[in-house]
Structures are given as structure tokens and as C-alpha cells.
Design a protein around this motif. Structure first.
Motif, mmCIF file in Angstrom:
data_model
loop_
_atom_site.group_PDB
_atom_site.id
_atom_site.type_symbol
_atom_site.label_atom_id
_atom_site.label_comp_id
_atom_site.label_asym_id
_atom_site.label_seq_id
_atom_site.Cartn_x
_atom_site.Cartn_y
_atom_site.Cartn_z
ATOM 1 N N UNK A 1 59.571 66.239 38.655
ATOM 2 C CA UNK A 1 58.090 66.169 38.620
ATOM 3 C C UNK A 1 57.561 64.758 38.917
ATOM 4 N N UNK A 2 58.163 63.699 38.361
ATOM 5 C CA UNK A 2 57.615 62.356 38.639
ATOM 6 C C UNK A 2 57.614 62.022 40.128
ATOM 7 N N UNK A 3 58.680 62.385 40.840
ATOM 8 C CA UNK A 3 58.743 62.081 42.280
ATOM 9 C C UNK A 3 57.615 62.811 43.015
ATOM 10 N N UNK A 4 57.409 64.077 42.642
ATOM 11 C CA UNK A 4 56.355 64.860 43.318
ATOM 12 C C UNK A 4 54.980 64.262 43.010
ATOM 13 N N UNK A 5 54.790 63.895 41.743
ATOM 14 C CA UNK A 5 53.477 63.355 41.344
ATOM 15 C C UNK A 5 53.229 61.994 41.997
ATOM 16 N N UNK A 6 54.288 61.169 42.054
ATOM 17 C CA UNK A 6 54.122 59.846 42.676
ATOM 18 C C UNK A 6 53.732 60.001 44.149
ATOM 19 N N UNK A 7 54.382 60.962 44.839
ATOM 20 C CA UNK A 7 54.059 61.190 46.254
ATOM 21 C C UNK A 7 52.592 61.620 46.390
ATOM 22 N N UNK A 8 52.127 62.408 45.440
ATOM 23 C CA UNK A 8 50.739 62.878 45.510
ATOM 24 C C UNK A 8 49.757 61.725 45.290
ATOM 25 N N UNK A 9 50.052 60.857 44.316
ATOM 26 C CA UNK A 9 49.188 59.683 44.125
ATOM 27 C C UNK A 9 49.186 58.823 45.391
ATOM 28 N N UNK A 10 50.404 58.626 45.957
ATOM 29 C CA UNK A 10 50.509 57.781 47.154
ATOM 30 C C UNK A 10 49.688 58.367 48.304
ATOM 31 N N UNK A 11 49.538 59.690 48.313
ATOM 32 C CA UNK A 11 48.751 60.340 49.376
ATOM 33 C C UNK A 11 47.255 60.364 49.023
ATOM 34 N N UNK A 12 46.903 59.740 47.902
ATOM 35 C CA UNK A 12 45.479 59.624 47.549
ATOM 36 C C UNK A 12 44.911 60.846 46.841
ATOM 37 N N UNK A 13 45.784 61.689 46.270
ATOM 38 C CA UNK A 13 45.299 62.891 45.577
ATOM 39 C C UNK A 13 45.109 62.618 44.088
ATOM 40 N N UNK A 14 44.232 63.388 43.442
ATOM 41 C CA UNK A 14 44.216 63.462 41.992
ATOM 42 C C UNK A 14 45.398 64.339 41.586
ATOM 43 N N UNK A 15 45.937 64.090 40.388
ATOM 44 C CA UNK A 15 47.177 64.784 40.005
ATOM 45 C C UNK A 15 47.031 65.397 38.621
ATOM 46 N N UNK A 16 47.275 66.701 38.550
ATOM 47 C CA UNK A 16 47.228 67.427 37.275
ATOM 48 C C UNK A 16 48.599 68.072 37.118
ATOM 49 N N UNK A 17 49.198 67.951 35.924
ATOM 50 C CA UNK A 17 50.591 68.367 35.763
ATOM 51 C C UNK A 17 50.780 69.302 34.587
ATOM 52 N N UNK A 18 51.689 70.250 34.750
ATOM 53 C CA UNK A 18 52.158 71.013 33.596
ATOM 54 C C UNK A 18 52.971 70.053 32.733
ATOM 55 N N UNK A 19 53.185 70.433 31.493
ATOM 56 C CA UNK A 19 54.008 69.630 30.606
ATOM 57 C C UNK A 19 55.449 70.072 30.736
ATOM 58 N N UNK A 20 56.431 69.242 30.447
ATOM 59 C CA UNK A 20 56.347 67.808 30.222
ATOM 60 C C UNK A 20 56.180 67.080 31.555
ATOM 61 N N UNK B 1 42.967 57.137 41.286
ATOM 62 C CA UNK B 1 42.813 58.600 41.244
ATOM 63 C C UNK B 1 42.949 59.068 39.796
ATOM 64 N N UNK B 2 42.520 60.294 39.526
ATOM 65 C CA UNK B 2 42.608 60.803 38.161
ATOM 66 C C UNK B 2 43.934 61.533 37.948
ATOM 67 N N UNK B 3 44.476 61.384 36.740
ATOM 68 C CA UNK B 3 45.702 62.100 36.378
ATOM 69 C C UNK B 3 45.479 62.838 35.073
ATOM 70 N N UNK B 4 46.147 63.971 34.915
ATOM 71 C CA UNK B 4 45.990 64.719 33.667
ATOM 72 C C UNK B 4 47.160 65.639 33.413
ATOM 73 N N UNK B 5 47.272 66.065 32.156
ATOM 74 C CA UNK B 5 48.351 66.978 31.768
ATOM 75 C C UNK B 5 47.747 68.178 31.030
ATOM 76 N N UNK B 6 48.385 69.333 31.201
ATOM 77 C CA UNK B 6 47.919 70.573 30.560
ATOM 78 C C UNK B 6 48.189 70.496 29.048
ATOM 79 N N UNK B 7 47.164 70.803 28.251
ATOM 80 C CA UNK B 7 47.311 70.872 26.778
ATOM 81 C C UNK B 7 46.647 72.164 26.298
ATOM 82 N N UNK B 8 47.191 73.279 26.736
ATOM 83 C CA UNK B 8 46.519 74.567 26.533
ATOM 84 C C UNK B 8 46.463 75.043 25.080
ATOM 85 N N UNK B 9 47.462 74.672 24.259
ATOM 86 C CA UNK B 9 47.584 75.311 22.936
ATOM 87 C C UNK B 9 46.408 74.986 21.998
ATOM 88 N N UNK B 10 45.739 73.859 22.256
ATOM 89 C CA UNK B 10 44.631 73.480 21.369
ATOM 90 C C UNK B 10 43.490 74.488 21.397
#
Ligand SMILES: NC(=O)c1ccc[n+]([C@@H]2O[C@H](COP(=O)([O-])OP(=O)(O)OC[C@H]3O[C@@H](n4cnc5c(N)ncnc54)[C@H](O)[C@@H]3O)[C@@H](O)[C@H]2O)c1
Length: 382
Positions: free
Chosen positions: A94-113, A133-142
């Protein structure tokens, strides 16, 4: 009012969470004409399904109203109509995929962990800062009704001084021999980001931080209950991660929490996740949906006799909290918050630093097991 389109790539769209939760949430927002913003505009998500299997992607796209799909991540990231990269594939990488997305100028939202190591998780939070860019993680249980009821009890000071918390989670996951397994085999392999602690303690961290109280230190033991399993293609494989863990958390303020998490236990409680909070003025037992309370003034005096069976029915001595708050789907609620965060800079409670805190907890639990000792949780910062 004008519509504003926002392109969202869903990596792992044909996976369980990708299809049943995230794609469904975005399609529901779209079907309602988009998300209303504070200036009256409507933000309309345009999902693009990304995955590995063209046949599965085409079939899902057909069912979802002829959505765009692709097996080419780089092409999706290079596409200027894509604003957000969302990752719901298997955890590993996941980190490699997310880093590539930031490098491409995208906002990044990720499942956990968000990552398998704290160093990687923190580097993602920093990548978000650097890229602007904005980054975020899913916290559905709350958003679960049971946990929202628990929150109300804290807000109403129902518990008095909280003494202890007990969290029980799990069910029996078949090993594939007698009945097919109900979890994907990647969950049971280290190379693909498997492991019960990495997977589930991600939830426990934000549930404690946001609801039950910050964790000061952890003690944990884990094991592999079912070391040999059968994968999706019928092939046996060796499990190299844990599927069963017991932990104790010491909370700031001194209360203790006992955490049982397992993919190898059988359920004789009200729900798959159950949280009990005991306080001087009352106690609560909450599942995913229901929540039962017992105040001090209605606390019984049980009698123990070795000569006769228990005459009290303890379950009947609790009062169920009513349904007052409207039901919210936690995945959709998370999307609405993240979309508003991007479109109008609205506050977002789960930036990538929060995702890193979950990984920190998992790492501390693994360390506690390895070194057979309590491990303190330092305050994390970028
Ligand atoms: N928020 C939650 O409550 C929650 C619940 C379950 C899973 N999750 C997370 O969502 C993610 C996906 O979980 P899931 O249960 O949907 O998994 P899944 O196995 O159903 O789906 C995973 C997807 O990833 C793809 N994939 C890519 N590389 C893979 C690989 N090496 N091995 C296997 N599949 C691979 C698969 O094709 C599939 O589309 C995980 O990170 C998991 O931790 C979150």
C-alpha cells in the motif's frame, strides 16, 4: 446549482470492501445527484474501477452502470480527470501505491492499515504534507450504532470513573478443509500484509483514541491457531502470521483494557464485536448495533451457591438503549467527510497521521510479544 465532477480511482474495486462498501457508497452519492456542498454546488463522484482481472472488472462495471475500468494503475494516475486515488486492495504494498499517487498529484484515501511498518506509515503522512494534497484513512467503525450509543454514554457522564474496558472480537474462520474459508488467503500471509493484529488493531486504535481513551502502554501475546489452510484455488499453504491475540492496554488515567481478538474462536456473546465498559456509576455492553446499560442503582447482588444453579438471569438485568440517532453507513460517512475535505477544505478527522497511529499500535503489540514485556506508546508527530 452547478455540478462539480470529482474523479475517484478505486484500486481493488472488485475486492470485498471495494465492491460492497466503497463503490456502493460512491454510487449512492452519485445516484442522489451528488454531495451538496456548503456553497450550494453538488459534488458528483466519477468512480473508475481499477483491478487485476479484466473479466471481473468488466462484469462489475456492467452491473454498476457502465463505469470506466482499467488494469493499468500508472495510466489511471496519469489521467488528469482523476482527482483521488483510493486503495482497497490487499494491504501489502500500500505505501508504494500511495506514494506513487501523491507523486502524480492525486489526493489519497486508504483502507486500513495504511502500511505494515510505522516508518512507512509516517512517510506517507509526510508525503501528503509535501505534496500539498490531502490524505486520509477509513475509520468506519465509529459510525456503528452500538459505538455511537457508547459515545452518548460518555457524553452523559454515565460511567462515573471508568475502571476497565473489555473488547471481544472474532469468529471462527474455517481453514478451508471441511468448509471454504471466509477470509482471503492473503490475510494469512506476511508477504501480502496479513496478520490479525495488523488488520484489526487498526480499528482498535481509533476506537480507543476517539471513544474509550488514549492508550499509554500495551502488553500482548499472539499465536497462530490454524497454521495450515487451503487457499482460494484449493491449494494448502502454511500460515506465517497470527490469527489469535490477547492484549492488555493501559489507558492514560490508569484504567485497564482487556482485548481479545481472534479469527479462531466461536461466538457466544451478543455480537461479533462487543465492548464492555465498567465504571463506578454504571456499566455498558455494546455490540455493533445494540447497547445495554446497568446503572449503579440497578446493580444486583448476585449470590453464589455451590449447591444450586444460578437463580439470576444476568442478561435480563440490563436495559437496552433505544434507537434515537439515525443510522449512517460508516463507509459512506467517511467518503462524505473526505470529499468535503477536498472540495471545501472541511475538517477531516482521519488524516494519514491517524492511520500511522494504528500501525504504531500494531507494531507495539508485535514488539511486546517478541520481547515479552509492556511497551509504551509514544505520542506520534510528523
Ligand atoms: N474498514 C474495514 O472494516 C475493513 C474490512 C475488511 C477489509 N478492510 C481492508 O480492505 C482491504 C481489502 O480487504 P478485502 O477484505 O476487501 O480483501 P479482498 O481479498 O476481498 O480484496 C482484495 C482486492 O485486492 C486485489 N489484490 C491485489 N493484490 C493482491 C494480492 N497480492 N493478493 C490478493 N488480492 C490482491 C484483489 O484482486 C481484490 O480485488 C485490506 O487492506 C483490508 O485490511 C477493511
Amino acid at each position: 446549482m452547478p455540478d462539480r465532477k470529482i474523479g475517484v480511482v478505486i484500486d481493488g474495486a472488485t475486492g470485498r470492501l471495494g465492491t460492497t462498501q466503497h463503490l456502493r457508497a460512491l454510487l449512492a452519492i452519485r445516484a442522489e445527484g451528488g454531495l451538496p456542498l456548503s456553497n450550494g454546488d453538488r459534488l458528483v463522484p466519477e468512480p473508475v474501477q481499477l483491478g487485476r482481472d479484466p473479466a471481473k472488472l468488466a462484469a462489475l462495471a456492467e452491473k454498476s452502470g457502465s463505469l470506466e475500468w482499467s488494469t493499468d494503475r500508472d495510466a489511471c494516475l496519469a489521467d488528469p480527470s482523476v482527482d483521488i486515488y483510493f486503495d482497497a486492495t490487499a494491504t501489502g504494498g500500500r505505501p508504494e501505491r500511495a506514494r506513487a499517487a501523491f507523486a502524480a498529484g492525486k489526493h489519497v484515501y486508504l483502507e486500513k492499515p495504511v502500511a505494515e511498518s510505522l516508518a512507512d506509515a509516517l512517510s506517507l503522512a509526510r508525503a501528503a504534507e509535501r505534496s500539498g494534497r490531502k490524505g486520509g484513512v477509513v475509520q468506519d467503525k465509529l459510525f456503528l450504532p452500538g459505538l455511537k450509543k457508547l459515545r452518548k454514554l460518555y457524553e452523559a457522564n454515565f460511567f462515573g470513573r471508568v475502571l476497565s474496558v473489555r473488547l471481544d472480537f472474532g469468529w471462527w474462520v474455517f481453514d478451508g478443509e471441511l468448509f471454504p474459508a471466509q477470509r482471503p488467503s492473503w490475510n494469512y500471509r506476511k508477504a501480502t500484509g496479513g496478520g490479525l493484529i495488523l488488520d484489526m488493531f487498526a480499528h482498535w486504535r481509533y476506537i480507543f483514541d476517539r471513544l474509550l481513551g488514549p492508550i499509554a502502554a500495551v502488553s500482548c501475546r499472539h499465536m497462530t491457531a490454524q497454521p495450515r489452510r487451503i487457499d482460494e484455488s484449493g491449494k494448502p499453504y502454511d500460515v506465517d502470521v497470527e490469527d489469535h491475540a490477547f492484549a492488555m492496554f493501559e489507558l492514560e488515567g490508569g484504567a485497564l483494557a482487556q482485548i481479545g481478538s481472534s479469527w479462531a474462536n466461536r461466538v457466544k456473546r451478543d455480537d461479533l464485536l462487543q465492548i464492555q465498559v465498567d465504571g463506578t456509576m454504571g456499566s455498558a455492553v455494546c455490540g455493533l448495533h445494540h447497547c445495554f446499560v446497568q446503572p449503579l442503582v440497578a446493580t444486583p447482588r448476585p449470590f453464589f451457591s455451590p449447591e444450586q444453579p444460578q437463580s439470576m438471569n444476568f442478561d435480563e438485568q440490563w436495559q437496552e438503549m433505544p434507537e434515537i440517532l439515525p443510522f449512517e453507513n460508516g463507509y459512506r460517512a467517511g467518503w462524505e467527510l473526505f470529499l468535503r475535505h477536498i472540495a471545501e477544505d472541511a475538517p477531516f478527522p482521519a488524516p494519514l497521521l491517524e492511520g500511522a497511529k494504528s500501525v504504531q499500535l500494531a507494531e507495539a503489540c508485535y514488539q511486546s510479544h517478541r520481547e515479552r514485556r509492556w511497551v509504551e506508546l509514544d505520542r506520534l508527530q510528523l
